[in-house]
Design an enzyme around this catalytic site. Structure first.
Site, PDB file in Angstrom:
ATOM      1  N   PHE A  53      51.614  16.509 -18.033  1.00  0.00           N
ATOM      2  CA  PHE A  53      52.271  17.817 -18.212  1.00  0.00           C
ATOM      3  C   PHE A  53      52.561  18.035 -19.615  1.00  0.00           C
ATOM      4  CE2 PHE A  53      56.376  20.437 -17.087  1.00  0.00           C
ATOM      5  CZ  PHE A  53      55.613  21.454 -17.625  1.00  0.00           C
ATOM      6  N   ASP A 112      61.716  29.434 -19.490  1.00  0.00           N
ATOM      7  CA  ASP A 112      60.897  29.426 -20.649  1.00  0.00           C
ATOM      8  C   ASP A 112      61.173  28.376 -21.394  1.00  0.00           C
ATOM      9  OD1 ASP A 112      58.741  30.958 -21.963  1.00  0.00           O
ATOM     10  OD2 ASP A 112      59.835  31.139 -23.571  1.00  0.00           O
ATOM     11  N   THR A 113      60.214  27.615 -21.820  1.00  0.00           N
ATOM     12  CA  THR A 113      60.505  26.148 -22.412  1.00  0.00           C
ATOM     13  C   THR A 113      59.619  26.118 -23.538  1.00  0.00           C
ATOM     14  OG1 THR A 113      60.945  24.968 -20.658  1.00  0.00           O
ATOM     15  CG2 THR A 113      60.125  23.658 -21.782  1.00  0.00           C
TER      16      THR A 113
HETATM   17  P1  ITT Z   1      55.033  29.945 -17.024  1.00  0.00           P
HETATM   18  O1  ITT Z   1      55.542  30.825 -18.106  1.00  0.00           O
HETATM   19  O2  ITT Z   1      54.299  30.604 -15.848  1.00  0.00           O
HETATM   20  O3  ITT Z   1      56.363  29.266 -16.553  1.00  0.00           O
HETATM   21  P2  ITT Z   1      53.954  28.379 -19.188  1.00  0.00           P
HETATM   22  O4  ITT Z   1      53.148  27.089 -18.953  1.00  0.00           O
HETATM   23  O5  ITT Z   1      53.561  29.567 -19.888  1.00  0.00           O
HETATM   24  O6  ITT Z   1      54.134  28.867 -17.704  1.00  0.00           O
HETATM   25  P3  ITT Z   1      56.431  28.079 -20.978  1.00  0.00           P
HETATM   26  O7  ITT Z   1      55.803  29.079 -21.692  1.00  0.00           O
HETATM   27  O8  ITT Z   1      57.572  27.873 -20.665  1.00  0.00           O
HETATM   28  O9  ITT Z   1      55.550  27.857 -19.476  1.00  0.00           O
HETATM   29  O10 ITT Z   1      55.919  26.788 -21.518  1.00  0.00           O
HETATM   30  C1  ITT Z   1      55.234  26.378 -22.735  1.00  0.00           C
HETATM   31  C2  ITT Z   1      54.358  24.983 -22.639  1.00  0.00           C
HETATM   32  O11 ITT Z   1      55.388  24.143 -23.083  1.00  0.00           O
HETATM   33  C3  ITT Z   1      53.810  24.549 -21.349  1.00  0.00           C
HETATM   34  O12 ITT Z   1      52.435  25.242 -21.446  1.00  0.00           O
HETATM   35  C4  ITT Z   1      53.723  23.120 -21.682  1.00  0.00           C
HETATM   36  O13 ITT Z   1      52.555  22.868 -22.652  1.00  0.00           O
HETATM   37  C5  ITT Z   1      54.881  23.149 -22.562  1.00  0.00           C
HETATM   38  N1  ITT Z   1      56.032  22.532 -21.495  1.00  0.00           N
HETATM   39  C6  ITT Z   1      56.742  23.064 -20.888  1.00  0.00           C
HETATM   40  N2  ITT Z   1      57.712  22.410 -20.340  1.00  0.00           N
HETATM   41  C7  ITT Z   1      57.451  20.906 -20.399  1.00  0.00           C
HETATM   42  C8  ITT Z   1      57.681  19.652 -20.347  1.00  0.00           C
HETATM   43  O14 ITT Z   1      58.804  19.698 -19.361  1.00  0.00           O
HETATM   44  N3  ITT Z   1      57.266  18.629 -20.691  1.00  0.00           N
HETATM   45  C9  ITT Z   1      56.122  18.802 -21.708  1.00  0.00           C
HETATM   46  N4  ITT Z   1      55.747  20.214 -21.918  1.00  0.00           N
HETATM   47  C10 ITT Z   1      56.268  21.162 -21.685  1.00  0.00           C
END
Ligand code: ITT
Length: 198
Positions: free
Chosen positions: A154, A71-72
């Protein structure tokens, strides 16, 4: 030995980075889009740890196989840590990466560079082959640029400047980004753990 590891993500860009980093003999990574009957997971947590746990636990219960979730989010100081756990849906429930970036840029309009500090954070939750849970965090500090830069698309990469390289993450090839990024830092710890089972 060898084993299959489910990567509890539906995000293709994220999976590209993870696959590039976790290249280990005997390890097969399976993303959620490579599985059938995947349960719907709502990210209802208020922290990255809660959401990563929710994703990893739901998938572990469903498939009973080793799994990890990532989760990012991007946390901007000037916005008191927003978009944070709302990074994916900052501009609305089905917002595109571009819409999210536009909203961020609008909120930071006119804000001088030195007040545009931000960090990316990745929280990994890993259920190992014995069913034991591990939590790993990775962070990287930077600044939000005033204009988008780079060809990578991304998420927030085109607006996140990594000062030691003077580039945005969208200007760096995946391999270089992985060496220094939030996700790369968390994955390096996970990679060492995985070696025990290979
Ligand atoms: P999953 O939960 O299925 O893994 P998600 O897109 O919902 O997919 P996250 O909730 O972890 O994933 O990520 C939230 C958002 O943060 C993601 O949609 C991107 O817009 C951004 N994000 C995540 N990682 C990133 C990265 O390495 N570089 C830039 N933006 C990123």
């Amino acid at each position: 030995m060898s084993f299959e590891l489910i990567v509890a993500t539906t995000n293709r860009e994220k999976f590209v980075e993870i696959s590039d980093y976790l290249k280990l003999d005997g390890l097969k990574l399976i993303p959620l889009f490579g599985l059938s009957d995947v349960p719907e997971i709502e990210e209802t947590g208020f922290t990255f740890l809660e959401n990563a746990t929710l994703k990893a636990e739901t998938i572990y219960k469903r498939y009973k196989k080793p799994v990890f979730a990532d989760d990012t989010g991007l946390c901007v100081d000037y916005l008191n840590g927003m978009p944070g756990v709302f990074s994916a849906r900052f501009a609305g429930p089905n917002a595109t990466y571009e819409q999210n970036r536009k909203k961020l840029m609008k909120l930071l309009e006119g804000v001088p560079f030195n007040r545009r500090r931000a960090y990316f954070i990745t929280q990994i939750v890993f259920f190992d082959p014995d069913g034991k849970r591990h939590a790993i965090e990775g962070r990287v500090n930077g600044f939000i640029t005033e204009e988008e830069r780079g060809s990578g698309i991304f998420g927030y990469d085109p607006v996140f400047l990594y000062p030691p390289m003077g580039r945005t993450f969208a200007e760096l090839p995946v391999r270089i980004k992985n060496r220094v990024s939030h996700r790369g830092r968390a994955l390096s710890v996970l990679k060492e753990m995985l070696k025990q089972w290979l």
